[in-house]
Design an enzyme around this catalytic site. Structure first.
Site, PDB file in Angstrom:
ATOM      1  N   ARG A  54       0.859  -1.186   0.000  1.00 54.14           N
ATOM      2  CA  ARG A  54       0.000   0.000   0.000  1.00 54.14           C
ATOM      3  C   ARG A  54       0.894   1.234   0.000  1.00 54.14           C
ATOM      4  O   ARG A  54       2.103   1.129   0.093  1.00 54.14           O
ATOM      5  CB  ARG A  54      -0.993   0.000   1.181  1.00 54.14           C
ATOM      6  CG  ARG A  54      -0.514  -0.635   2.431  1.00 54.14           C
ATOM      7  CD  ARG A  54       0.008   0.209   3.579  1.00 54.14           C
ATOM      8  NE  ARG A  54      -0.143   1.606   3.537  1.00 54.14           N
ATOM      9  CZ  ARG A  54       0.877   2.444   3.639  1.00 54.14           C
ATOM     10  NH1 ARG A  54       2.136   2.004   3.758  1.00 54.14           N
ATOM     11  NH2 ARG A  54       0.679   3.736   3.628  1.00 54.14           N
ATOM     12  N   ASP A 249      -2.097  10.912  -2.126  1.00 59.07           N
ATOM     13  CA  ASP A 249      -2.435   9.838  -3.067  1.00 59.07           C
ATOM     14  C   ASP A 249      -2.841  10.386  -4.424  1.00 59.07           C
ATOM     15  O   ASP A 249      -2.800   9.670  -5.425  1.00 59.07           O
ATOM     16  CB  ASP A 249      -3.552   8.958  -2.496  1.00 59.07           C
ATOM     17  CG  ASP A 249      -2.983   8.049  -1.426  1.00 59.07           C
ATOM     18  OD1 ASP A 249      -2.747   8.539  -0.300  1.00 59.07           O
ATOM     19  OD2 ASP A 249      -2.720   6.875  -1.714  1.00 59.07           O
ATOM     20  N   LYS A 260      -4.881  10.019   3.278  1.00 59.53           N
ATOM     21  CA  LYS A 260      -5.608   9.140   4.200  1.00 59.53           C
ATOM     22  C   LYS A 260      -6.643   9.900   5.023  1.00 59.53           C
ATOM     23  O   LYS A 260      -6.391  11.019   5.461  1.00 59.53           O
ATOM     24  CB  LYS A 260      -4.586   8.462   5.106  1.00 59.53           C
ATOM     25  CG  LYS A 260      -5.115   7.461   6.085  1.00 59.53           C
ATOM     26  CD  LYS A 260      -6.023   6.402   5.497  1.00 59.53           C
ATOM     27  CE  LYS A 260      -5.400   5.605   4.384  1.00 59.53           C
ATOM     28  NZ  LYS A 260      -6.391   4.774   3.653  1.00 59.53           N
TER      29      LYS A 260
HETATM   30  O1  MRU Z   1      -4.583   3.383   2.160  1.00 58.63           O
HETATM   31  P1  MRU Z   1      -3.101   3.557   2.125  1.00 58.63           P
HETATM   32  O2  MRU Z   1      -2.397   3.019   3.315  1.00 58.63           O
HETATM   33  O3  MRU Z   1      -2.507   3.072   0.822  1.00 58.63           O
HETATM   34  O4  MRU Z   1      -2.966   5.130   2.150  1.00 58.63           O
HETATM   35  C1  MRU Z   1      -1.699   5.686   2.158  1.00 58.63           C
HETATM   36  C2  MRU Z   1      -1.674   7.127   2.372  1.00 58.63           C
HETATM   37  O5  MRU Z   1      -2.662   7.790   2.524  1.00 58.63           O
HETATM   38  C3  MRU Z   1      -0.344   7.727   2.295  1.00 58.63           C
HETATM   39  O6  MRU Z   1      -0.309   8.886   3.038  1.00 58.63           O
HETATM   40  C4  MRU Z   1      -0.041   8.025   0.841  1.00 58.63           C
HETATM   41  O7  MRU Z   1      -0.147   6.915   0.042  1.00 58.63           O
HETATM   42  C5  MRU Z   1       1.202   8.727   0.692  1.00 58.63           C
HETATM   43  S1  MRU Z   1       2.366   7.767  -0.165  1.00 58.63           S
HETATM   44  C6  MRU Z   1       3.864   7.768   0.436  1.00 58.63           C
END
Ligand code: MRU
Length: 369
Positions: A54, A249, A260
């Site tokens: 992820r 993202d 997030k």
């Molecule tokens: O749902 P996730 O764990 O993939 O979400 C990740 C995030 O929100 C991170 O802050 C984001 O991907 C930044 S990447 C380094």
């Protein structure tokens, strides 16, 4: 980056078997450090959708390797490029918010379309996936260098006391192959001898903060403290946060940031308390086609099970326990949108810019089609 005594990155090709791609299983950390084999498109789809891998840049890299693995599954009688296009269409559907997924798939598929000879498809796909990983690593290294002065400047005002940085979710090396996005400047500051301390939001429901960010920082020896998701505002009101740095993202051309769930509330609290709030990401996270993040960025909704249960370690295994009455349903929104007006700056591989269309266009004019 270091995990124990060994250097790792978030994804790699197995040295002894080139038909295997390996990843660190992020669903097992921090209690167990285990790697998983990905051998097929389906393995990649499952790893991304179950969040074994992820974080925006890592999702992209995994999908890129997914196309490479698809070359082992080609059936003789149908058009090979067409089959790979189908694999890309399948992979792009596994998580909707991080635009790195489609950016990575387009990157690999463009290479394949430009070099469609059957004899070299596998080689082309592998080279594209490896090049993408190297580019993302370099982007993250540069994000560290470009973000470092923010921490240095904050440090000058602290008379030798640690710079307190608040972060949300996990935007470290686990999420981004190596170095990290939001955490890259933090690691560099720590290595340069600037005293830093990180407030780690636990990041319910999946706890990427308590499980992944706290683990990463601890492995690197960066002082950190875990906080409940609702604590940041209180700390900010009491002068206990100097800087907020989060990942992204998807960032639109006007500088709205999807990150997030819970990021927006931190940005609001930071704005109210005059604390600079930065988002750090590589340009592969920019979606130049979108303007208004609130209206246009698709926000992932995940299974309510992640919310109504909580996962933890009982000393032997990872266990799930229920945290609400049986009849209560959960609404599990994965991301929220922080509007550009709440953001002090965007830290990218090319430098820091204000979250405005003008500055983003100036910095990335060559990437805008
Ligand atoms: O749902 P996730 O764990 O993939 O979400 C990740 C995030 O929100 C991170 O802050 C984001 O991907 C930044 S990447 C380094």
């Amino acid at each position: 980056m270091l995990a124990g005594t060994k250097n790792y990155q978030g994804i790699w090709l197995d040295e002894s078997d080139p038909s295997v791609v390996r990843v660190i299983d992020q669903n097992r950390l921090p209690f167990f450090f285990e790697t998983r084999e990905l051998r097929s498109v389906e393995d990649v789809y499952t790893a991304i959708s179950t969040m074994t891998v992820r974080g925006a840049p890592l999702i992209g890299a995994a999908a890129a390797f997914g196309i490479y693995l698809a070359t082992f599954e080609l059936s003789r009688n149908a058009d090979h490029v067409h089959q790979l296009e189908n694999a890309a269409r399948y992979l792009v559907s596994c998580r909707p918010t991080a635009v790195n997924l489609s950016a990575a798939l387009n990157f690999v598929m463009d290479r394949i379309r430009n070099n469609p000879a059957d004899s070299s498809l596998r080689e082309t796909a592998l080279k594209a996936a490896l090049d993408l990983c190297e580019q993302e690593k370099e982007n993250c290294r540069l994000i560290g260098i470009n973000g470092l002065p923010l921490i240095e400047d904050a440090g000058k005002r602290k008379n030798g006391n640690p710079v307190n940085i608040l972060t949300h979710c996990n935007a470290g090396w686990l999420a981004s192959i190596d170095y990290g996005t939001a955490l890259a400047p933090v690691y560099l500051a720590h290595e340069s001898g600037i005293p830093v301390h990180v407030w780690v939001d636990e990041t319910r429901p999946r706890n990427q903060g308590s499980r992944l960010t706290a683990w990463e920082l601890d492995q690197a020896g960066v002082p950190c403290t875990l906080i409940a998701d609702n604590t940041g505002g209180h700390l900010m009101q009491h002068g206990m946060v100097d800087l907020v740095i989060v990942g992204s993202d998807r960032t639109t051309i006007q500088g709205d940031v999807a990150n997030k769930i819970g990021t927006y509330l931190k940005a609001l609290a930071a704005y109210d308390n005059n604390i600079p709030f930065y988002s750090a990401f590589p340009s592969t996270t920019l979606d130049f086609r979108l303007n208004d993040g609130l209206k246009e960025i698709p926000v992932e909704e995940r299974d309510e099970e992640e919310l109504v249960f909580i996962e933890g370690f009982n000393g032997e295994t990872i266990e799930k326990i229920k945290i609400c009455p049986d009849n209560v349903r959960g609404a599990n929104y994965g991301f929220d949108i922080t509007p550009a007006r709440l953001i002090a700056g965007l830290i990218t591989e090319r430098g820091i810019c204000r979250p405005s269309e003008k500055e983003i266009r100036n910095m990335f004019s060559d990437k805008i089609k």
